[in-house]
Design an enzyme around this catalytic site. Sequence first.
Site, PDB file in Angstrom:
ATOM      1  N   ALA B  16       0.840  -1.198   0.000  1.00  0.00           N
ATOM      2  CA  ALA B  16       0.000   0.000   0.000  1.00  0.00           C
ATOM      3  C   ALA B  16       0.877   1.250   0.000  1.00  0.00           C
ATOM      4  CB  ALA B  16      -0.929  -0.014   1.206  1.00  0.00           C
ATOM      5  N   SER B  42       8.701  -6.268   4.146  1.00  0.00           N
ATOM      6  CA  SER B  42       7.368  -5.967   4.681  1.00  0.00           C
ATOM      7  C   SER B  42       6.498  -7.206   4.669  1.00  0.00           C
ATOM      8  CB  SER B  42       6.701  -4.875   3.849  1.00  0.00           C
ATOM      9  OG  SER B  42       7.376  -3.661   4.033  1.00  0.00           O
ATOM     10  N   HIS B 254      -7.936 -17.403  10.393  1.00  0.00           N
ATOM     11  CA  HIS B 254      -7.735 -18.408   9.347  1.00  0.00           C
ATOM     12  C   HIS B 254      -7.840 -19.782   9.996  1.00  0.00           C
ATOM     13  CE1 HIS B 254      -6.002 -20.676   6.056  1.00  0.00           C
ATOM     14  NE2 HIS B 254      -6.181 -19.608   5.306  1.00  0.00           N
ATOM     15  N   ARG B 270      -6.545 -27.815   1.780  1.00  0.00           N
ATOM     16  CA  ARG B 270      -7.903 -28.366   1.810  1.00  0.00           C
ATOM     17  C   ARG B 270      -8.504 -28.371   0.416  1.00  0.00           C
ATOM     18  NH1 ARG B 270     -10.611 -24.522   4.933  1.00  0.00           N
ATOM     19  NH2 ARG B 270      -8.675 -23.333   4.954  1.00  0.00           N
TER      20      ARG B 270
END
Lengths: 211, 606, 242
Positions: B16, B42, B254, B270
Amino acid sequence: MQFQRIVTGKIKSDLYYDLIELFSGLFLAGFLGMHLIFESSIIAGKKVFNNLSQTLDENYLALAGISLVVVVFFIHFLTAGRRIPTRCKEQKIIWHHTGRLRHLNTWAWVLQIITGIIILILGSIHMWVVVTDRPIKAETSALRIQSGYLWFYVILLLLSVVHAGIGIYRQFIKWGWFPRKPLGYVIGFISIFFILLGFTALFTFLRAGGL
Amino acid sequence: MNTIVTDVLIIGAGLAGERTAIEAANQGLDVIILSLVPPRRSHSTAAQGGMQAALGNCAMGRGDNPSIHFEDTVKGSDWGCDQDVARLFCETAPTAVRQMAYWGVPWNRVAAGRKRLPGGQEIYELKEYEGLITARNFGGTAKWRACYTADGTGHTIQYTLDSIVIKLGIKVHDRMEALRLIHNGDKCMGVVARCLRTGKLYTYISKSTVLATGGCGRLYGASTNAVINEGSGMFLALETELVPLGNMEAIQFHPTGLVPVWILITEGARGDGGYLLDKNHHRFMPDYEPKKKELASRDVVARRMIMHMRKGYGVESPYGPHLWLDIRHLGEKHINTNLREIANICRNFAGIDPVNELIPVRPTQHYSMGGVRTNINGAVYGIKGLFACGEAACWDLHGFNRLGGNSLAETIVSGMIVGKKAAEYTLGTELTYSYQQVNNHYNIVRQKIKNIIGGKLNKKRHENVFELKNIMEDVLMKHVGIFRNGKDLLKAVNALQELYHRSRNISLRSSGTGASPELGLALRLPGMIKLALCVAYGALKRTESRGSHYREDYPRRDDKNWLKRTLAYWPEEKDLPCLKYEPVKITEIPPGDRGYGESPGKGGTS
Amino acid sequence: MKNRELTLNIFRYDPNIPGREPYMQPYSLQETEGMTIFIALNQIRENQDPSLKFDFVCRAAICGSCGMLVNGRPRLACKTLTRDLPEVITLMPLPVFKLIGDLSVDTGSWFRQLSIKTGAWVHSDKSFNPNCQEERMSNETALKIYEAERCIECGCCIAGCATANIRDDFLGAAGLYKIARFMVDPRDERPEEKYFDVVSSEEGVFGCLGLMACEDNCPMELPLQVQLAYVRRKMALIGFRV
Ligand SMILES: Cc1cc2nc3c(=O)[nH]c(=O)nc-3n(C[C@H](O)[C@H](O)[C@H](O)COP(=O)(O)OP(=O)(O)OC[C@H]3O[C@@H](n4cnc5c(N)ncnc54)[C@H](O)[C@@H]3O)c2cc1C
Ligand code: HEM
Ligand code: HEM
Ligand code: SF4
Ligand code: F3S
Ligand code: FES
């Protein structure tokens, strides 16, 4: 960029240096191989050895070859030798570094530098001795070896083969001509072969009678 | 006082921040980026999955367009998002992805031909799309829309953006931590920052300032986030007393974080057919979700897992109860090729070989939907000259639940938009500041540091900063997790309040000189506890369930009373945020069924 | 093996305090199941010595922050399990990079400088048209570029390379790998000579001696030898052409 770099423009010398180093090394390695094979003709008998030497001499091959080898030997010393860390600080760093890292290929390189420096001395002596005592004959060679040059040759043999082996290995790696693992094995085998061959020849000289 | 002056100051060098910087620099402005770490370290680089943009090039994405993306986003947010923002976002995302391709991101491309999906389905990629950017499947979307580069999407986007930042000569001051916003009650004029190499303080003066500091996952003890994601930009804004944080209670978990290092095991495990097992090695998800099983949406799976563990089916461990993820049946070849990343993570970080061992997993904090509240231009509420974007902001694209892949897209898209708006603002303003005001803020920070280092004498208690941090993490994990209820939340608020008071008596055990890491944490922790209180208190007050905010005592969404956004302010002398609310903007899609919620049946193993 | 008592000998030095000499400081702690150097160092900082400096960001072997010498060899500390190490563990900072303090080094600035020196971005005269479809590219090419971009700039290859240890200006394996990334990218329109100017010197590919400590210590297990050789051959070819 700094002034001195701008005015000197781009240089290809580093490329050429690298290539000279490569080809001089390869040439010397090739020569060493041939040399050892010729040498070991003694195993087949004094006659074979002397005939070979004579043939080479008669065709001026020996003279041309010897001059070339001497020249390349010193060219190689100048080009490959520039890689040798010469400043004290550098050497200290290298010892620290290799000691900590315990990395086979890096150690091999250090070994190559050390062997190279010794070969410079031993090789020069060897060439001087042999060349000033021409023609090359089985008898003179045997005499030399029996009169105490044996250890000199044992050391020179080991150092040269190791040095050349590592050198070729690294060149192949650098240019990406062969995958690493198999290359290591192949060169290892070839080196052992030449060392055995050299020893046998030396042994034969040692045993050669009729002096 | 070391002072540095610039036009635009950007706090944060993640996606960003860097995208914003590029936009502003392209308008001819002088830009400086501050970051805790070199840009390429980052947290954004950790994103593996993908970036949503409705390109519609791949077979399973054919017919996709921004409107479908918009619909998915709104539904995903449980109608908590700002629909104008979502619309703008979905329309811009394809351009954003293409621009990244132009700059150098090696997006995976469509390769024509027939393909078989892991589920057995056959698809056919058309020749006419060959070579265009392809996409993969991500939970909760109608089309395959997540553009990706193998397993390193965040990495390649960050490296590419940073290469442009370098090319444009944008200055990046890394290892420079912003500690306080400089403002005069009306306008933001930069920050006071501490150099993490030397410990020296600096002031940065700017016409406009952008907060792009990322999320606050590390408030929680178990988080998939990088260890630097401590929400500092959020509390910097909060501490101005003028700026509200939006929807801080909206925290996404999560389902599969690796126990005990909490590294993310991606949905791919999954998606390719992995099962979730309990302590009896029973596959329990079909009991709860007969249709979607392990592939129900993230928040649903996470809740079912917690529910099942609460029933006593969790595996006990020194790190608390967990469940198993089983991919053994997929076979060695599949695991070592298609799921290589996952296999490596298991081997490297847990010493487990998933080819023949079970993987311990537990739902783990993953994303903060809330943040510094801004308008659609990224301008922060309550103060001029301050902007925010990325995970640090509540632009409000995500509402109460973020769709996978929408956050990477948000960083780029909001960077483009906010960068432009910030540049417009900057070009139309003058640099005015008084030395006195700047000095005041500088002195406040200096005084704080002095108090922490030297103020041992006048403190009654000497609190250990690490101990307080651990307590905060535990409180949030325990009481402000996936299932929330009034009683626990109240407990959390009380505990955090006490912690907040204790945090005023922090004393260092080291000298705190230079770039002391202990001092760094001591400076951040009170702000982090404030954020924790915003999360807990906001959750306590929101008596409904929406998206990832799930109240056991209020299990239904309540559009009549709660179709609104929480705004948390922090008045300096208080030990609790002051909550206000604003309506959520609904323009195109009125509240309805999310379409992928939990099955009505209660299920269960017994 | 279980519940060993570990001793961590850690290099301590603060360059900001003039006159102080570096020294090694031992810490002991109890090993736990699945302990990594990341966990161990954080425990030491929390419970024993809060002044200890080290860098972690992702703690998942993604960001490249945590390179250090573990028992003499460059490793990512976050993905080094203590159970693979002997009871006595020596931790030192990476050489070559500027030392910030204790185990923390400034790899960031080094790599930034590298990117500037090598012009590590896509050089193109085309401009971006937001209304156009993206330019096509084969998926193989995309994957090839990705493979060449997987370096996480951790600096392990640099720290392990003897040449880099004695030559400050050497680009190192990571630098040459980076060059290769742009050489394989068809979007980069740089003429070949441009690459030649940057890397065909002792600072670049002809300074590399083929020591292979880079490849053997790269935590990403990148095919450094293959890429370095590719750059070398390419440079030799260009060298004879231009
Ligand atoms: C494991 C994982 C996987 C993910 N996968 C995906 C995915 O597949 N798809 C997707 O869309 N999203 C994904 N996400 C989410 C997404 O990665 C993040 O939301 C996004 O990268 C945030 O980017 P950002 O630029 O806002 O912040 P960050 O990348 O976190 O950057 C924050 C920057 O701010 C700086 N900073 C912070 N505080 C300060 C301060 N006080 N002073 C100075 N600088 C400061 C930091 O140094 C850093 O440079 C994932 C998240 C995780 C945890
Ligand atoms: C200038 C050209 C050279 C000539 C004419 C030459 C000739 C000879 C001769 C005649 C021998 C037999 C021993 C003797 O007579 O003393 C010998 C042995 C040897 N030479 Fe050379 N040599 C040359 C260069 C080199 C070089 C450059 C090397 C390697 C660095 C080398 C390495 C050896 C070794 C190792 C032996 C011992 C062989 C064995 O083990 O059987 N020689 N050489
Ligand atoms: C004059 C004495 C010698 C010295 C000082 C010397 C030194 C060196 C050094 C330092 C290198 C390493 C270069 C690098 O790091 O890239 C090298 C390489 C090599 N040497 Fe020698 N060497 C000598 C003699 C020889 C001889 C006699 C041979 C042949 C038997 C030989 C064969 C090689 C080969 C094949 C290489 C690899 C090529 C290369 O790396 O350039 N050298 N030498
Ligand atoms: S090449 Fe490997 S060792 Fe070198 S910086 Fe990149 S990832 Fe690290
Ligand atoms: S270790 Fe160094 S010398 Fe070359 S092969 Fe690797 S860069
Ligand atoms: S902390 Fe990111 S690589 Fe180790």
